[in-house]
Design a protein around this motif. Sequence first.
Motif, short mmCIF file in Angstrom:
data_model
loop_
_atom_site.label_atom_id
_atom_site.label_comp_id
_atom_site.label_asym_id
_atom_site.label_seq_id
_atom_site.Cartn_x
_atom_site.Cartn_y
_atom_site.Cartn_z
N ALA A 135 125.41 54.17 166.81
CA ALA A 135 126.08 53.97 165.53
C ALA A 135 126.67 55.25 164.98
O ALA A 135 126.16 56.35 165.22
N SER A 136 127.73 55.08 164.19
CA SER A 136 128.27 56.18 163.40
C SER A 136 127.56 56.15 162.04
O SER A 136 126.97 55.14 161.66
N VAL A 137 127.60 57.29 161.33
CA VAL A 137 126.95 57.40 160.02
C VAL A 137 128.02 57.61 158.96
O VAL A 137 128.95 58.40 159.13
N HIS A 138 127.87 56.89 157.85
CA HIS A 138 128.81 56.91 156.74
C HIS A 138 128.02 57.20 155.47
O HIS A 138 126.95 56.62 155.26
N MET A 139 128.53 58.11 154.62
CA MET A 139 127.77 58.53 153.45
C MET A 139 128.67 59.12 152.38
O MET A 139 129.75 59.62 152.69
N PRO A 140 128.19 59.07 151.13
CA PRO A 140 128.83 59.91 150.11
C PRO A 140 128.34 61.33 150.35
O PRO A 140 127.64 61.59 151.34
N ARG A 141 128.64 62.25 149.48
CA ARG A 141 128.11 63.61 149.60
C ARG A 141 126.64 63.57 149.16
O ARG A 141 126.32 63.85 148.00
N ILE A 142 125.78 63.20 150.10
CA ILE A 142 124.37 62.95 149.80
C ILE A 142 123.69 64.15 149.14
O ILE A 142 123.94 65.30 149.49
N GLY A 143 122.82 63.82 148.19
CA GLY A 143 122.05 64.86 147.50
C GLY A 143 122.83 65.64 146.47
O GLY A 143 122.29 66.54 145.84
N CYS A 144 124.11 65.30 146.27
CA CYS A 144 124.96 66.10 145.38
C CYS A 144 125.35 65.39 144.10
O CYS A 144 126.07 65.96 143.28
N GLY A 145 124.87 64.18 143.89
CA GLY A 145 125.15 63.47 142.64
C GLY A 145 124.02 63.71 141.67
O GLY A 145 123.79 64.83 141.22
N LEU A 146 123.26 62.66 141.40
CA LEU A 146 122.14 62.76 140.46
C LEU A 146 121.07 63.73 140.93
O LEU A 146 120.35 64.31 140.13
N ALA A 147 120.96 63.94 142.25
CA ALA A 147 119.95 64.86 142.78
C ALA A 147 120.29 66.32 142.46
O ALA A 147 119.41 67.18 142.52
N GLY A 148 121.56 66.59 142.15
CA GLY A 148 121.94 67.93 141.70
C GLY A 148 122.14 68.97 142.78
O GLY A 148 122.19 70.16 142.50
N GLY A 149 122.25 68.54 144.04
CA GLY A 149 122.42 69.50 145.12
C GLY A 149 123.85 69.97 145.29
O GLY A 149 124.76 69.50 144.62
N ARG A 150 124.03 70.94 146.18
CA ARG A 150 125.34 71.49 146.48
C ARG A 150 125.74 71.09 147.90
O ARG A 150 124.96 71.26 148.84
N TRP A 151 126.96 70.60 148.07
CA TRP A 151 127.43 70.18 149.39
C TRP A 151 127.43 71.35 150.36
O TRP A 151 127.19 71.18 151.55
N GLU A 152 127.65 72.56 149.87
CA GLU A 152 127.64 73.74 150.75
C GLU A 152 126.27 73.91 151.42
O GLU A 152 126.18 74.52 152.48
N ALA A 153 125.23 73.39 150.79
CA ALA A 153 123.88 73.46 151.39
C ALA A 153 123.58 72.24 152.25
O ALA A 153 122.82 72.33 153.22
N VAL A 154 124.16 71.09 151.92
CA VAL A 154 123.89 69.85 152.65
C VAL A 154 124.74 69.74 153.92
O VAL A 154 124.24 69.32 154.97
N GLU A 155 126.00 70.13 153.82
CA GLU A 155 126.91 69.96 154.95
C GLU A 155 126.39 70.58 156.25
O GLU A 155 126.45 69.92 157.31
N PRO A 156 125.83 71.80 156.25
CA PRO A 156 125.30 72.35 157.51
C PRO A 156 124.14 71.52 158.08
O PRO A 156 123.94 71.49 159.30
N LEU A 157 123.38 70.85 157.22
CA LEU A 157 122.29 69.99 157.68
C LEU A 157 122.86 68.78 158.40
O LEU A 157 122.36 68.36 159.45
N VAL A 158 123.91 68.19 157.81
CA VAL A 158 124.58 67.04 158.43
C VAL A 158 125.14 67.44 159.79
O VAL A 158 124.99 66.73 160.79
N THR A 159 125.75 68.62 159.83
CA THR A 159 126.31 69.11 161.09
C THR A 159 125.23 69.33 162.14
O THR A 159 125.35 68.90 163.28
N ALA A 160 124.14 69.98 161.75
CA ALA A 160 123.07 70.29 162.71
C ALA A 160 122.35 69.04 163.20
O ALA A 160 122.05 68.91 164.39
N ARG A 161 122.04 68.14 162.29
CA ARG A 161 121.18 66.99 162.62
C ARG A 161 121.94 65.77 163.12
O ARG A 161 121.35 64.90 163.77
#
Length: 162
Positions: free
Chosen positions: A122-148
């Motif tokens: 399967a392919s994975v589809h998502m909003p910018r996870i962790g960056c809405g109500l959770a208050g995270g930064r995409w600059e920190a999440v994007e490398p995790l998405v890339t690595a994992r």
Amino acid sequence: MTGTGTITYVRGDATAPSGKGRKVVAHVCNDLGGWGKGFVLAISRRWPAPEAAYRAWHRERATNGFGLGAVQLVQVDRHLWVANMIGQRGIRTGRSSGPPVRYEAIDAALETLGGHALGLGASVHMPRIGCGLAGGRWEAVEPLVTARLTGRGVPVTVYDHG
């Protein structure tokens, strides 16, 4: 459509994933059993099963592994699943100390999700996870998405609403 690395960025609704084949819609949940704000509302409007499964998972948490970093895969259609990923400690309140996002939990959940996606083909589809109500930064999440995910050969599409 623009691609950065191997993540594809599109404007649109992550609950209406584009493309052919099997798909997983991934999003971040809190560890309190709360479901009622943010992207989960769009999920619930489209499919009732992910919310019901999340609430049952939280209710029975003493026996089922519910907690930070855990993933619950809920099938909502023949070739479509929703991944409830616990990546948020609590919720933001007026007096909260820092954002509720937990990057290490998102990282662990993405690692598990990658295995599921590869197993399903399967392919994975998502909003910018962790960056809405959770208050995270995409600059920190994007490398995790890339690595994992994309680094393991899982195609990922990130949706920016509007």
